[in-house]
Design an enzyme around this catalytic site. Structure first.
Site, mmCIF file in Angstrom:
data_model
loop_
_atom_site.group_PDB
_atom_site.id
_atom_site.type_symbol
_atom_site.label_atom_id
_atom_site.label_comp_id
_atom_site.label_asym_id
_atom_site.label_seq_id
_atom_site.Cartn_x
_atom_site.Cartn_y
_atom_site.Cartn_z
ATOM 1 C CE LYS A 177 -3.175 3.263 2.375
ATOM 2 N NZ LYS A 177 -2.081 4.356 1.429
ATOM 3 N N GLY A 230 6.999 5.402 7.997
ATOM 4 C CA GLY A 230 5.956 6.324 8.157
ATOM 5 C C GLY A 230 6.380 6.445 9.752
ATOM 6 C CB SER A 231 4.269 9.180 11.728
ATOM 7 O OG SER A 231 3.256 8.469 11.915
ATOM 8 C CD GLU A 252 13.205 4.578 7.741
ATOM 9 O OE1 GLU A 252 12.913 5.312 8.976
ATOM 10 O OE2 GLU A 252 13.138 4.953 6.666
ATOM 11 C CB CYS A 286 13.053 9.594 8.632
ATOM 12 S SG CYS A 286 11.192 9.154 8.471
ATOM 13 C CD GLU A 383 10.455 12.817 11.923
ATOM 14 O OE1 GLU A 383 11.091 13.237 11.096
ATOM 15 O OE2 GLU A 383 9.560 12.346 12.110
HETATM 16 C C1 SIN Z 1 12.623 8.375 5.323
HETATM 17 O O1 SIN Z 1 12.970 9.474 5.531
HETATM 18 O O2 SIN Z 1 12.437 7.523 5.725
HETATM 19 C C2 SIN Z 1 14.385 7.647 4.539
HETATM 20 C C3 SIN Z 1 15.533 9.054 3.925
HETATM 21 C C4 SIN Z 1 16.005 7.601 3.241
HETATM 22 O O3 SIN Z 1 16.197 6.700 2.435
HETATM 23 O O4 SIN Z 1 17.575 8.843 2.876
#
Ligand code: SIN
Length: 482
Positions: A177, A230-231, A252, A286, A383
């Site tokens: 998804k 994601g978050s 992640e 992230c 963030e």
């Molecule tokens: C992310 O922001 O989730 C991944 C960033 C990256 O792979 O560099």
């Protein structure tokens, strides 16, 4: 300008090797607010059908020789690199990042597919010294099964290949998804998977609302693993929803990266690193620097350099030549940035550059530098996910490590220093899964990407990434004397 990318732009979902569903959800260019495509709004029933297809396909896919799966993945990789320009353009239209960055992401994403293809034949079992003379201990590695993948809008391509590559190489099948606002890149990857000859049911893409699709993926016992980027908030929800069927989780999640500039740093290099880390994807990663700590001896000089650099940053639609920073993804993202800046200023921060919506209007925000940020501010704990660089002055190493670690997140951290003893001490003391030392971009398929604390579980990329998709089976082979 005709904004469509006819060859790879799809308006249906890909389930069991067939394009299905009625286009009904608009896909909008965040730079203009204009519709650039449409995809289906599928729900729990279609997700269940996709899971059933993935389960059926699993038997044949896992039974292939590793070299056969590798050959198909190599073909998928080749198609991704052949179509880099089209994939990048599609990404820029739905996500907003500058075309060069989008091209970079497609190649980054293709790198995960290539790596996975190379690893398919390197999943090794083991034998272990036995505890009985007439028995042998053998460990074999097997695919975990059907994987549910849920991917974000900030990297509409690479976060998919980072999951699908190793999953498929290991012999798993997948129901994906993609983010609601960036489904076109996902469907284009499905089209290329189809052209590569990846068998039907092995890779399925379902677009629609998060709740019904996510609910089915997490609740369905046939799905053995959820892989999510994601978050942190959504990651926790998915983990709770997956608890009843005890799925493996690869998460992640959000970060809150400290970026530290010590007195002995090469300031030009630190500035380049900060610009890349902070403003990549308009600050929507992230691993973006979220709190920038600068030691007192270089604070004034470094802030001046940063303000000067930010002032010359070309902002505009990613599709325009020479643009370095595109729009934010949606109105809510702009409002969050505004809230963080307002809150910081109310609590004593000073705006050195930017601090307002950009003159281009819509979802554009000025690259912003603040000084005097502190722990009482929203941007310290959450963030910002936008182009805001809050500077914090510090005096010594112990103090900055305490401040850097003052967060529940633990994804990435960066620091610039020359003293070797300090480099090791700080790298070891930072509570994150990734540390960039004198480097502002740490992302590469070659390295294990992932966080500690509330930033997640598991690693993606490198030779470790594929392990997430593998089960270990211990076989005791007895009665060998007979
Ligand atoms: C992310 O922001 O989730 C991944 C960033 C990256 O792979 O560099």
């Amino acid at each position: 300008m005709d904004q469509k990318v006819p060859d790879l732009q799809k308006d249906q979902c890909y389930i069991d090797g067939t394009w299905v569903g009625t286009p009904s959800r608009a896909v909008v260019d965040p730079a203009t607010g204009e519709q650039v495509g449409e995809v289906p709004n599928l729900g729990a029933d279609e997700t269940r059908a996709a899971i059933a297809a993935a389960e059926t396909a699993l038997k044949g896919w896992r039974a292939l020789l590793a070299s056969e799966r590798a050959a198909l993945l190599h073909r998928w990789y080749a198609l991704q690199t052949e179509h880099v320009d089209e994939l990048a353009r599609l990404m820029t239209l739905e996500q907003g990042k500058p075309l060069d960055e989008a091209r970079g992401e497609v190649l980054y994403g293709a790198g995960f597919t290539r790596l996975a293809a190379e690893q398919a034949g390197k999943i090794l079992g083991e034998t272990i010294p036995t505890h009985k003379a007439d028995a042998r201990i053998v460990v074999i590695k097997q695919p975990i099964g059907v994987v549910g993948a849920i991917t974000p809008w900030n990297f509409p391509n690479a976060m998919i290949t980072r999951k699908a590559g190793p999953a498929l190489a290991a012999g798993c099948t997948m129901v994906l998804k993609p983010a609601g606002v960036t489904p076109l890149s996902a469907l284009a990857l499905a089209e290329l998977a189809d052209r590569a000859g990846i068998p039907k049911g092995v890779f399925n893409v379902v677009t629609g609302d998060a709740a019904p699709i996510g609910g089915e993926l997490t609740g369905n016992p046939s799905v053995r693993m959820i892989s999510f980027t994601g978050s942190t908030q959504v990651g926790k929800l998915l983990a709770r929803q997956s608890a009843d069927t005890v799925k493996r989780m690869a998460l992640e999640l959000g970060g809150n990266a400290p970026f530290i500039v010590f007195d002995d740093a090469d300031l030009d290099a630190a500035l380049d690193g900060l610009m890349a880390s902070k403003f990549r994807n308009t600050g929507q990663t992230c691993v973006c620097a979220n709190r920038i700590f600068v030691q007192s001896g270089v604070f004034d000089r470094f802030s001046e350099m940063l303000v000067e650099r930010v002032a010359t940053m070309p902002v505009g639609p990613g599709i325009e030549e020479g643009v370095a920073m595109g729009p934010l993804i949606n109105d809510a993202a702009v409002e969050k940035v505004e809230t963080h800046v307002r809150d910081a200023v109310e609590k004593g921060a000073r705006v050195l550059a930017g601090g307002e919506r950009h003159e281009r209007g819509g979802r554009f925000y000025q690259p912003t530098v603040l000084t005097g940020a502190g722990p009482e501010m929203l941007l310290w704990n959450d963030e910002t996910f936008g182009p805001v660089a809050p500077l914090i002055k510090f005096e010594d190493e112990a103090e900055v490590i305490d401040m850097a670690n003052d967060t529940e997140s633990g994804l990435a951290a960066y620091f610039y220093a020359r003293d070797l003893g300090r480099v090791w001490r700080v790298a070891e003391a930072l509570e994150t899964g990734i540390v960039g030392v004198n480097e502002g971009i740490i992302s590469t398929p070659n390295a294990p990407f992932g966080g500690i604390k509330e930033s997640g579980l598991g690693r993606e990329g490198s030779h470790h990434g594929i392990e997430e998709y593998i089960e270990m089976k211990y076989i005791l082979m007895g009665g060998l004397d007979g």
